[in-house]
Write an enzyme that holds these catalytic residues in place. Structure first.
Site, PDB file in Angstrom:
ATOM      1  N   ASP A  41     -57.978  84.597 -72.994  1.00 54.77           N
ATOM      2  CA  ASP A  41     -57.326  85.782 -72.654  1.00 54.77           C
ATOM      3  C   ASP A  41     -55.932  85.340 -71.969  1.00 54.77           C
ATOM      4  O   ASP A  41     -55.408  86.087 -71.282  1.00 54.77           O
ATOM      5  CB  ASP A  41     -58.093  86.527 -71.782  1.00 54.77           C
ATOM      6  CG  ASP A  41     -58.715  85.902 -70.413  1.00 54.77           C
ATOM      7  OD1 ASP A  41     -58.468  84.591 -70.335  1.00 54.77           O
ATOM      8  OD2 ASP A  41     -59.227  86.698 -69.746  1.00 54.77           O
ATOM      9  N   SER A  42     -55.730  83.851 -71.935  1.00 48.57           N
ATOM     10  CA  SER A  42     -54.674  83.471 -71.348  1.00 48.57           C
ATOM     11  C   SER A  42     -53.458  84.159 -72.175  1.00 48.57           C
ATOM     12  O   SER A  42     -52.203  83.963 -72.115  1.00 48.57           O
ATOM     13  CB  SER A  42     -54.383  82.033 -71.426  1.00 48.57           C
ATOM     14  OG  SER A  42     -54.776  81.303 -72.794  1.00 48.57           O
ATOM     15  N   ASP A  80     -62.786  84.843 -75.548  1.00 48.48           N
ATOM     16  CA  ASP A  80     -62.674  85.150 -74.095  1.00 48.48           C
ATOM     17  C   ASP A  80     -63.143  86.714 -74.170  1.00 48.48           C
ATOM     18  O   ASP A  80     -62.582  87.331 -74.807  1.00 48.48           O
ATOM     19  CB  ASP A  80     -61.638  85.134 -73.634  1.00 48.48           C
ATOM     20  CG  ASP A  80     -61.480  83.727 -72.628  1.00 48.48           C
ATOM     21  OD1 ASP A  80     -62.700  83.540 -72.193  1.00 48.48           O
ATOM     22  OD2 ASP A  80     -60.247  83.348 -72.296  1.00 48.48           O
ATOM     23  N   LYS A 109     -66.847  83.565 -74.227  1.00 46.37           N
ATOM     24  CA  LYS A 109     -66.845  83.091 -72.812  1.00 46.37           C
ATOM     25  C   LYS A 109     -66.601  84.028 -71.837  1.00 46.37           C
ATOM     26  O   LYS A 109     -65.984  84.978 -72.090  1.00 46.37           O
ATOM     27  CB  LYS A 109     -65.569  81.967 -73.021  1.00 46.37           C
ATOM     28  CG  LYS A 109     -65.507  81.493 -71.601  1.00 46.37           C
ATOM     29  CD  LYS A 109     -64.525  80.297 -71.629  1.00 46.37           C
ATOM     30  CE  LYS A 109     -63.122  80.435 -71.810  1.00 46.37           C
ATOM     31  NZ  LYS A 109     -62.496  81.213 -70.686  1.00 46.37           N
ATOM     32  N   GLU A 111     -66.284  84.598 -67.539  1.00 54.50           N
ATOM     33  CA  GLU A 111     -66.028  83.776 -66.236  1.00 54.50           C
ATOM     34  C   GLU A 111     -67.106  84.239 -65.093  1.00 54.50           C
ATOM     35  O   GLU A 111     -67.209  85.355 -65.096  1.00 54.50           O
ATOM     36  CB  GLU A 111     -64.565  84.264 -65.676  1.00 54.50           C
ATOM     37  CG  GLU A 111     -63.348  83.809 -66.458  1.00 54.50           C
ATOM     38  CD  GLU A 111     -61.959  84.101 -66.151  1.00 54.50           C
ATOM     39  OE1 GLU A 111     -61.823  84.541 -64.967  1.00 54.50           O
ATOM     40  OE2 GLU A 111     -61.094  83.944 -66.792  1.00 54.50           O
ATOM     41  N   GLU A 176     -62.245  74.886 -64.438  1.00 51.40           N
ATOM     42  CA  GLU A 176     -60.760  75.007 -64.620  1.00 51.40           C
ATOM     43  C   GLU A 176     -60.378  74.709 -63.041  1.00 51.40           C
ATOM     44  O   GLU A 176     -60.983  75.126 -62.151  1.00 51.40           O
ATOM     45  CB  GLU A 176     -60.644  76.372 -64.733  1.00 51.40           C
ATOM     46  CG  GLU A 176     -59.140  76.464 -64.666  1.00 51.40           C
ATOM     47  CD  GLU A 176     -58.490  77.800 -65.425  1.00 51.40           C
ATOM     48  OE1 GLU A 176     -59.315  78.616 -66.103  1.00 51.40           O
ATOM     49  OE2 GLU A 176     -57.144  78.225 -65.288  1.00 51.40           O
TER      50      GLU A 176
HETATM   51  O1  KIV Z   1     -57.840  81.922 -71.336  1.00 52.12           O
HETATM   52  C1  KIV Z   1     -57.855  80.828 -71.722  1.00 52.12           C
HETATM   53  O2  KIV Z   1     -57.040  80.138 -72.484  1.00 52.12           O
HETATM   54  C2  KIV Z   1     -58.761  79.870 -70.941  1.00 52.12           C
HETATM   55  C3  KIV Z   1     -58.598  78.457 -71.126  1.00 52.12           C
HETATM   56  C4  KIV Z   1     -57.483  77.745 -70.575  1.00 52.12           C
HETATM   57  C5  KIV Z   1     -59.926  77.826 -70.781  1.00 52.12           C
HETATM   58  O3  KIV Z   1     -59.840  80.222 -70.445  1.00 52.12           O
END
Ligand code: KIV
Length: 257
Positions: A41-42, A80, A109, A111, A176
């Site tokens: 989600d970056s 994510d 994924k 958090e 992280e």
């Molecule tokens: O959102 C993302 O790209 C991430 C990675 C940097 C681990 O969670």
């Protein structure tokens, strides 16, 4: 599941290579080299200039992931779950199933540790493969990003969260921005895989945001190594194109019908 078992067998033997992708073309390049491709989600900050990943929607993640899926043939693909899509067990299960159905990814994924453990257990009970994410949690972080695990109390909490996640059945945890000794301890004490970003070389594998390492996204963070300056290469190609258009050198006969 076969892919995950194979990855787990690499613990203590060879490092896991993971990178982010948001589109098919990048994913198909990464697929030849990575064990894991993460649709992170970056993308909210990297592609959409959002101040926080909290603004990323489920639909955005699904659309980018559908594109990535077309480029991924052999790597494990993880997506994510964005903020607010796993606020309770039933919402999380509904959204995780939707992500998997629409994107054909291998895992999702989430958090967090203790606070989301019942949600993660629920997903795993329902046969959804989950990767955890501890340390700096961009979806919950308010203000400046800070390294985690400086205080003993924080170290104990993160270690305890890592053990809870392992017990719940996650196959891997992203660590992280945590201090090196903590990353080392977690990696040594767990049988599952730790994937570090700003978390030292002691992790079982590493992940970076691809746009950061190729110099497409301008970011100055200590944990990012710039392996290329792709912006420079794009610039020089575009300048050549621009000049040829202006000078009527492009298109030539061979480019015309
Ligand atoms: O959102 C993302 O790209 C991430 C990675 C940097 C681990 O969670």
């Amino acid at each position: 599941m076969i892919k995950i078992k194979k990855l787990l067998s690499k613990k203590d033997k060879s490092k896991i290579v993971c990178l982010t992708a948001y589109s098919k073309n990048v994913a198909s390049i990464l697929d030849n080299h990575c064990d894991i491709i993460l649709v992170g989600d970056s993308l909210g900050s990297v592609l959409y200039n959002f101040k926080s990943t909290r603004n990323v929607s489920l639909d955005m993640m699904i659309e980018h992931s559908k594109s990535v899926r077309m480029g991924v043939k052999k790597s494990l693909m993880i997506v994510d779950m964005p903020h607010n899509t796993y606020r309770n067990k039933s919402v999380a299960l509904k959204n995780a199933k939707k992500i998997i159905l629409k994107t054909k990814c291998d895992a999702v994924k989430l958090e967090g540790g203790g606070k989301v453990i019942n949600i993660i257990e629920h997903l795993i009970k329902n046969k959804i493969q989950v990767q955890g994410h501890l340390g700096l949690l961009p979806q919950s972080q308010k203000g400046k990003f800070k390294v985690k695990g400086k205080k003993i109390s924080e170290q104990l909490r993160i270690l305890n969260d890592a053990k809870l996640l392992e017990k719940a059945g996650v196959f891997s945890i992203v660590l992280e921005c945590i201090k090196t000794p903590l990353a080392k301890k977690i990696t040594n004490e767990l049988k599952i895989l730790t994937i570090g970003i700003g978390a030292s070389s002691y992790c079982d594998g590493q992940v970076l945001v691809t746009d950061d390492l190729i110099g497409l996204n301008q970011i100055n963070a200590r944990f990012v190594k710039k392996y290329s300056n792709i912006t420079k290469h794009i610039n020089s190609a575009i300048i050549k194109y621009k000049n040829e258009v202006k000078e009527k050198k492009f298109p030539q006969k061979k480019h015309s019908y």
